[in-house]
Design a protein around this motif. Structure first.
Motif, PDB file in Angstrom:
ATOM      1  N   UNK A  22       0.830  -1.213   0.000  1.00 20.13           N
ATOM      2  CA  UNK A  22       0.000   0.000   0.000  1.00 20.13           C
ATOM      3  C   UNK A  22       0.865   1.263   0.000  1.00 20.13           C
ATOM      4  N   UNK A  23       1.923   1.274   0.799  1.00 20.04           N
ATOM      5  CA  UNK A  23       2.803   2.446   0.931  1.00 20.04           C
ATOM      6  C   UNK A  23       3.786   2.605  -0.223  1.00 20.04           C
ATOM      7  N   UNK A  24       4.203   1.483  -0.778  1.00 18.24           N
ATOM      8  CA  UNK A  24       5.268   1.499  -1.776  1.00 18.24           C
ATOM      9  C   UNK A  24       4.785   0.803  -3.048  1.00 18.24           C
ATOM     10  N   UNK A  25       4.112   1.540  -3.915  1.00 24.59           N
ATOM     11  CA  UNK A  25       3.454   0.931  -5.075  1.00 24.59           C
ATOM     12  C   UNK A  25       4.396   0.270  -6.085  1.00 24.59           C
ATOM     13  N   UNK A  26       5.700   0.489  -5.990  1.00 24.25           N
ATOM     14  CA  UNK A  26       6.614  -0.186  -6.906  1.00 24.25           C
ATOM     15  C   UNK A  26       6.991  -1.579  -6.408  1.00 24.25           C
ATOM     16  N   UNK A  27       6.715  -1.877  -5.141  1.00 23.95           N
ATOM     17  CA  UNK A  27       6.994  -3.203  -4.603  1.00 23.95           C
ATOM     18  C   UNK A  27       6.092  -4.210  -5.293  1.00 23.95           C
ATOM     19  N   UNK A  28       6.625  -5.397  -5.584  1.00 27.08           N
ATOM     20  CA  UNK A  28       5.847  -6.432  -6.263  1.00 27.08           C
ATOM     21  C   UNK A  28       5.678  -7.644  -5.357  1.00 27.08           C
ATOM     22  N   UNK A  29       4.531  -8.298  -5.479  1.00 30.45           N
ATOM     23  CA  UNK A  29       4.210  -9.515  -4.740  1.00 30.45           C
ATOM     24  C   UNK A  29       4.327 -10.702  -5.685  1.00 30.45           C
ATOM     25  N   UNK A  30       5.125 -11.700  -5.286  1.00 27.32           N
ATOM     26  CA  UNK A  30       5.309 -12.904  -6.092  1.00 27.32           C
ATOM     27  C   UNK A  30       4.775 -14.094  -5.309  1.00 27.32           C
ATOM     28  N   UNK A  31       3.750 -14.725  -5.848  1.00 25.68           N
ATOM     29  CA  UNK A  31       3.147 -15.921  -5.249  1.00 25.68           C
ATOM     30  C   UNK A  31       3.829 -17.118  -5.889  1.00 25.68           C
ATOM     31  N   UNK A  32       4.533 -17.924  -5.076  1.00 25.65           N
ATOM     32  CA  UNK A  32       5.349 -19.016  -5.600  1.00 25.65           C
ATOM     33  C   UNK A  32       4.695 -20.383  -5.430  1.00 25.65           C
ATOM     34  N   UNK A  33       3.411 -20.402  -5.042  1.00 22.83           N
ATOM     35  CA  UNK A  33       2.716 -21.672  -4.863  1.00 22.83           C
ATOM     36  C   UNK A  33       2.477 -22.352  -6.216  1.00 22.83           C
ATOM     37  N   UNK A  34       1.841 -23.490  -6.193  1.00 24.91           N
ATOM     38  CA  UNK A  34       1.565 -24.234  -7.419  1.00 24.91           C
ATOM     39  C   UNK A  34       0.270 -23.762  -8.073  1.00 24.91           C
ATOM     40  N   UNK A  35       0.136 -24.109  -9.341  1.00 25.66           N
ATOM     41  CA  UNK A  35      -1.106 -23.796 -10.057  1.00 25.66           C
ATOM     42  C   UNK A  35      -2.309 -24.413  -9.345  1.00 25.66           C
ATOM     43  N   UNK A  36      -2.119 -25.621  -8.819  1.00 22.35           N
ATOM     44  CA  UNK A  36      -3.211 -26.279  -8.090  1.00 22.35           C
ATOM     45  C   UNK A  36      -3.621 -25.447  -6.874  1.00 22.35           C
ATOM     46  N   UNK A  37      -2.661 -24.922  -6.149  1.00 24.44           N
ATOM     47  CA  UNK A  37      -2.983 -24.095  -4.981  1.00 24.44           C
ATOM     48  C   UNK A  37      -3.691 -22.816  -5.405  1.00 24.44           C
ATOM     49  N   UNK A  38      -3.200 -22.183  -6.457  1.00 25.34           N
ATOM     50  CA  UNK A  38      -3.854 -20.963  -6.931  1.00 25.34           C
ATOM     51  C   UNK A  38      -5.304 -21.250  -7.299  1.00 25.34           C
ATOM     52  N   UNK A  39      -5.519 -22.377  -7.961  1.00 22.80           N
ATOM     53  CA  UNK A  39      -6.854 -22.711  -8.434  1.00 22.80           C
ATOM     54  C   UNK A  39      -7.806 -23.178  -7.351  1.00 22.80           C
ATOM     55  N   UNK A  40      -7.322 -23.981  -6.422  1.00 18.20           N
ATOM     56  CA  UNK A  40      -8.213 -24.576  -5.419  1.00 18.20           C
ATOM     57  C   UNK A  40      -8.281 -23.807  -4.100  1.00 18.20           C
ATOM     58  N   UNK A  41      -7.218 -23.105  -3.743  1.00 16.08           N
ATOM     59  CA  UNK A  41      -7.162 -22.432  -2.432  1.00 16.08           C
ATOM     60  C   UNK A  41      -7.461 -20.940  -2.553  1.00 16.08           C
ATOM     61  N   UNK A  42      -7.125 -20.359  -3.693  1.00 16.94           N
ATOM     62  CA  UNK A  42      -7.329 -18.935  -3.897  1.00 16.94           C
ATOM     63  C   UNK A  42      -6.013 -18.190  -4.025  1.00 16.94           C
ATOM     64  N   UNK A  43      -6.122 -16.909  -4.336  1.00 17.51           N
ATOM     65  CA  UNK A  43      -4.949 -16.068  -4.551  1.00 17.51           C
ATOM     66  C   UNK A  43      -5.141 -14.719  -3.855  1.00 17.51           C
ATOM     67  N   UNK A  44      -4.031 -14.075  -3.488  1.00 16.04           N
ATOM     68  CA  UNK A  44      -4.166 -12.729  -2.918  1.00 16.04           C
ATOM     69  C   UNK A  44      -4.760 -11.790  -3.964  1.00 16.04           C
ATOM     70  N   UNK A  45      -5.610 -10.904  -3.531  1.00 20.55           N
ATOM     71  CA  UNK A  45      -6.237  -9.937  -4.431  1.00 20.55           C
ATOM     72  C   UNK A  45      -5.772  -8.543  -4.030  1.00 20.55           C
ATOM     73  N   UNK A  46      -4.781  -8.034  -4.751  1.00 20.91           N
ATOM     74  CA  UNK A  46      -4.225  -6.722  -4.421  1.00 20.91           C
ATOM     75  C   UNK A  46      -4.670  -5.657  -5.425  1.00 20.91           C
ATOM     76  N   UNK A  47      -5.772  -5.943  -6.099  1.00 25.21           N
ATOM     77  CA  UNK A  47      -6.322  -5.010  -7.076  1.00 25.21           C
ATOM     78  C   UNK A  47      -6.688  -3.666  -6.493  1.00 25.21           C
ATOM     79  N   UNK A  48      -7.187  -3.663  -5.244  1.00 20.59           N
ATOM     80  CA  UNK A  48      -7.558  -2.369  -4.646  1.00 20.59           C
ATOM     81  C   UNK A  48      -6.338  -1.490  -4.386  1.00 20.59           C
TER      82      UNK A  48
END
Length: 149
Positions: A22-48
């Motif tokens: 929120x404070x540092x908009x150039x910082x990037x978030x990298x989710x290193x989980x598996x495709x299965x985890x992204x699909x079945x567990x969900x993903x962070x939503x930093x769109x706001x």
């Protein structure tokens, strides 16, 4: 090679990670989980925060074989725009710690030191006494924005 050979990696809580994004908009978030985890567990939503998560598997399901191209794939996903800080997220904070070390090493070797930060607790958090995640801590339990992918 042990982790001690890599640059130091700091750790933050999921809430601290959100605050950094929120404070540092150039910082990037990298989710290193598996495709299965992204699909079945969900993903962070930093769109706001007007941000998009970068998704690069550290290891592939079901064999959980290490991704030998991980560093290169992260650099490609950054599209030449390497920020001063990168945040790494996995299920519980273990794979993301290794991923952060790997990327810090690659970038340091290129003469581009970047602050790589592990998100302790991860997306689902630590195991509870019953061996289940999502009950003690983690991105989701802390009430941070997420969505099903």
């Amino acid at each position: 090679m042990g982790l001690s050979a890599f640059p130091a990696i700091s750790e933050v809580s999921p809430q601290e990670a959100w605050d950094i994004l929120e404070r540092e908009p150039t910082t990037r978030l990298i989710d290193v989980r598996t495709r299965a985890e992204w699909g079945f567990v969900g993903v962070p939503d930093i769109g706001e925060l007007n941000q998009e998560t970068i998704f690069v598997e550290w290891a592939s399901y079901p064999h959980m074989s290490a991704n030998p191209q991980f560093g290169a794939e992260v650099l490609k996903a950054l599209n030449g725009d390497i920020p001063d800080k990168l945040l790494f997220l996995c299920r519980s904070g273990v794979r993301s710690l290794h991923a952060a070390h790997a990327v810090a090493d690659v970038l340091s070797g290129c003469g581009r030191p970047v602050q790589c930060i592990n998100i302790a607790e991860g997306f689902e958090g630590d195991l509870d006494r019953k061996g289940q995640r999502g009950q003690l801590n983690g991105w989701k339990l802390r009430g941070l924005a997420w969505r099903q992918s």
